[in-house]
Write an enzyme that holds these catalytic residues in place. Sequence first.
Site, PDB file in Angstrom:
ATOM      1  N   SER A 104      37.415  10.989 -39.090  1.00  0.00           N
ATOM      2  CA  SER A 104      37.506   9.835 -38.184  1.00  0.00           C
ATOM      3  C   SER A 104      38.633   8.835 -38.988  1.00  0.00           C
ATOM      4  O   SER A 104      39.364   8.212 -38.336  1.00  0.00           O
ATOM      5  CB  SER A 104      36.084   8.833 -38.233  1.00  0.00           C
ATOM      6  OG  SER A 104      35.371   9.497 -37.174  1.00  0.00           O
ATOM      7  N   ASN A 137      32.086  15.715 -31.858  1.00  0.00           N
ATOM      8  CA  ASN A 137      31.277  15.810 -33.176  1.00  0.00           C
ATOM      9  C   ASN A 137      31.795  15.020 -34.172  1.00  0.00           C
ATOM     10  O   ASN A 137      30.903  14.346 -35.048  1.00  0.00           O
ATOM     11  CB  ASN A 137      30.787  17.123 -33.439  1.00  0.00           C
ATOM     12  CG  ASN A 137      30.221  18.028 -32.547  1.00  0.00           C
ATOM     13  OD1 ASN A 137      29.371  17.484 -31.795  1.00  0.00           O
ATOM     14  ND2 ASN A 137      30.712  18.980 -32.385  1.00  0.00           N
ATOM     15  N   TYR A 138      33.194  14.690 -34.471  1.00  0.00           N
ATOM     16  CA  TYR A 138      33.664  13.962 -35.717  1.00  0.00           C
ATOM     17  C   TYR A 138      34.331  12.802 -35.528  1.00  0.00           C
ATOM     18  O   TYR A 138      34.537  12.298 -36.593  1.00  0.00           O
ATOM     19  CB  TYR A 138      34.485  15.419 -36.330  1.00  0.00           C
ATOM     20  CG  TYR A 138      33.693  16.362 -36.751  1.00  0.00           C
ATOM     21  CD1 TYR A 138      32.998  16.515 -37.767  1.00  0.00           C
ATOM     22  CD2 TYR A 138      33.820  17.517 -36.154  1.00  0.00           C
ATOM     23  CE1 TYR A 138      32.319  17.438 -38.565  1.00  0.00           C
ATOM     24  CE2 TYR A 138      32.948  18.821 -36.374  1.00  0.00           C
ATOM     25  CZ  TYR A 138      32.235  18.910 -37.626  1.00  0.00           C
ATOM     26  OH  TYR A 138      31.484  19.745 -38.111  1.00  0.00           O
ATOM     27  N   LEU A 139      34.666  12.366 -34.510  1.00  0.00           N
ATOM     28  CA  LEU A 139      35.488  11.144 -34.264  1.00  0.00           C
ATOM     29  C   LEU A 139      34.678  10.205 -33.873  1.00  0.00           C
ATOM     30  O   LEU A 139      33.909  10.386 -32.683  1.00  0.00           O
ATOM     31  CB  LEU A 139      36.725  11.566 -33.354  1.00  0.00           C
ATOM     32  CG  LEU A 139      37.637  12.867 -33.455  1.00  0.00           C
ATOM     33  CD1 LEU A 139      38.637  12.753 -32.609  1.00  0.00           C
ATOM     34  CD2 LEU A 139      38.185  12.424 -35.101  1.00  0.00           C
TER      35      LEU A 139
END
Length: 791
Positions: A546, A749-751
């Site tokens: 992120s 899933n990650y940002l």
Amino acid sequence: MDGPSHSTAASNGKSRARAAKATAKRADSDDDDQPLVPNKRASRKPPKKKTKVQDSIPDASEMDEGDKPPASAGNPSTRGKRKVKVESEDDDDAPLVKKPSKARRKTVKKEEGSDTEVSKPKKKGAKPKKEDNGEETPKKGKKAKKEDEEEEETHRWWENENPAGDGTQKWQTLQHNGVYFPPPYEPLPSHVKMKYDGKPVNLPEEAEEVAGFYGALLETPHAEDAVFNKNFFKDWLEVLKRYPPLDGTKIKEFALCDFRPMFEYMEGEKARKKGLSTAEKKELKKAKDELEAPYTHCNLDGRKEKVGNFRIEPPGLFRGRGEHPKKGSLKKRVRPEDVTINIGQHELIPEPNAPGTWKQVIHDNTVTWLANWVENVNQNHKYVFLAAGSSLKGQSDMSKFEKARELTNHVDRIRADYREDLKSKQMADRQRATAMYLIDVLALRAGNEKGEDEADTVGCCSLRCEHVTLQPPNILSFDFLGKDSIRYYKQVEVDPQVFKNMRIFKQNKTDEDALLDRVHTTKLNAHLNGYMKGLTAKVFRTFNASRTFQVQLDEKSPHNGTVQEKLNAYNEANRMVAILCNHQRSVPKTHEQSMARMSDKVRQLKYERMKLRHVLFGIDKKYKKQKKYAEDESDIDEAAVVEIEERMKEKEKEKAEKKFAKENEKLVADDEKPQDDSVLQERLEEIDGEFERLVEERGTGKASLKREKPAEKIEEAIEKLDERIATAKLQMVDREAGKEIALGTSKINYLDPRITVAWCKKFDVPLEKLFSKTLLQKFPWALEAEADWKF
């Protein structure tokens, strides 16, 4: 699970009588690629179905600790009652939630093989009339009533004092109908039989079903894979021991097996189903929806919630990813005796739709899964959770990203400590510090120990000496299989002390030895938890993804660019994150065809621009002297014109034929006489006549429109075509750049989704260009982020 019998067909069981009819919604979308000069009939745009975009949801490996199965069944006591209101993504049944804003309700069309969605507005008829005071008149009818009810039912859980939950009690009451088991196996017709050594074999249903799994894959790469074939044949022989051929045939050699009769029959069935009329397909879908209806929703704390993956996966052959050692193994049929369900203590226990009884019924309100079982191939736990748009899922997502944001307050201290420990005299501390460096800087997964029968995938803590090569003065070359057997191959310049440590760690070890032999994932996470409660190696990965994304967007976003230029900058930032996290994919099989279609689209637009220029020249020759109109399109020669016009003609005829068939289908459904074929023939002749005019214009430098327009309107049309050509070219560049990068994984899933929402508001980009309907429902809590929000 009990032996090979689980691979066989289940006997017929009674379906539930509680099936409810599911409604289907349809929407129209515009087609901005209409040819410049279509005929009168064909120029009417046929209705087009809305393309739904599904985003993948994290698998079991991505779940929170609170969602793991309990050590034993029980009825946990509650620590006080906390009312948890939930939000559902359902639109089809009783009103549950408020519909998204008008801007979020646009249809989203995702081009094949692309991670960039293109928004197209729905045609919803005339706008509401306004009163004299400028206000819209209230809507009337059932639709308005439904919207009002949904408005009242909206629950904004993220505005609660503790929106992410307290980490213990997740719900107070939970009622559901269990999971939906696939229907029993239907035997092949008696004349369809596999062959062994050239002779048909009479197999019992149990063995025939497993043979059919392989037959269906006969012309796929799986059937050419030696490991796949070996594992399939081994498991099939186990089934044949219990259910041998009825004619006494002894099957011993895989090379003598011929599954082609099965394959050809199945391919014929696929073609038959594909050729069904629209009405027949609707009837089949309706019947399927009625069977599944009782399982699509549950009742949680008095609110209706949509269930995510309520279907039990049917039996088949395990395919795995990459070079998985168990690919081709038999995935046995899951039965009620394999499934544990989690339900409210005082709720009625549902009856499974397949013969048998549940393995266990528990009442654990500290977890969010509704059912779980263990699959037989890798012994992994499979779960049924609520859908992505539910409040429980939303709370879990929000908690994950807030935890990553919280790391911002501690990361400098953590980095200072592990950089100091890189020189520690204690080897365990030095290895731990090196592992933390790799996890932080290279975004490596922590990694876990693997069994001998599992895929040889590794992470930071399970690296072996063979996976890292030293290249002085300070370059490390990594080569190993990461999660899902995706190869991680990178050459990275690292801190000199890290390089020195790696050289020390490799001393007196073989290639098979563990590189960081004094580091274990559990101990590493325990160490990180000492800095911040709940901090794990995985939080670092989310944090760095992120943070990298935020920095890339701030640096590369063009304030005065077009929407497509901004989208390209967004995707480029996402690609940087995907590269960091090693989110690779193989080039889609359709990539070349997709690029060819996009190239054809650009040429089509240039052709239309050329024709409009010729029209302008016919109106006034002065336009030839203007630079923006004077130059011919570089790649539109006579051969290209012929090709483009022929393609346009074919499309128009195809549209006319489809429209004719659809009209007749509707007439038949209304018990009316269908139109005669002469009607279609007349329409096709009109198209031929219209394109004959275009043939006459070839090479003359002249063109005409079906309806005359003033020069100003034609100039405006050319400007719009220029914009569309520029946009299409940018899309091609974006598509080519991302052909080997998976952008969806990081986005889901990650940002932190608030980064995307804030960026869209700041740069005036429609959110629907980047978030599909599924993601809009998954991240409702993020949609109110302000334009100045930062991770």
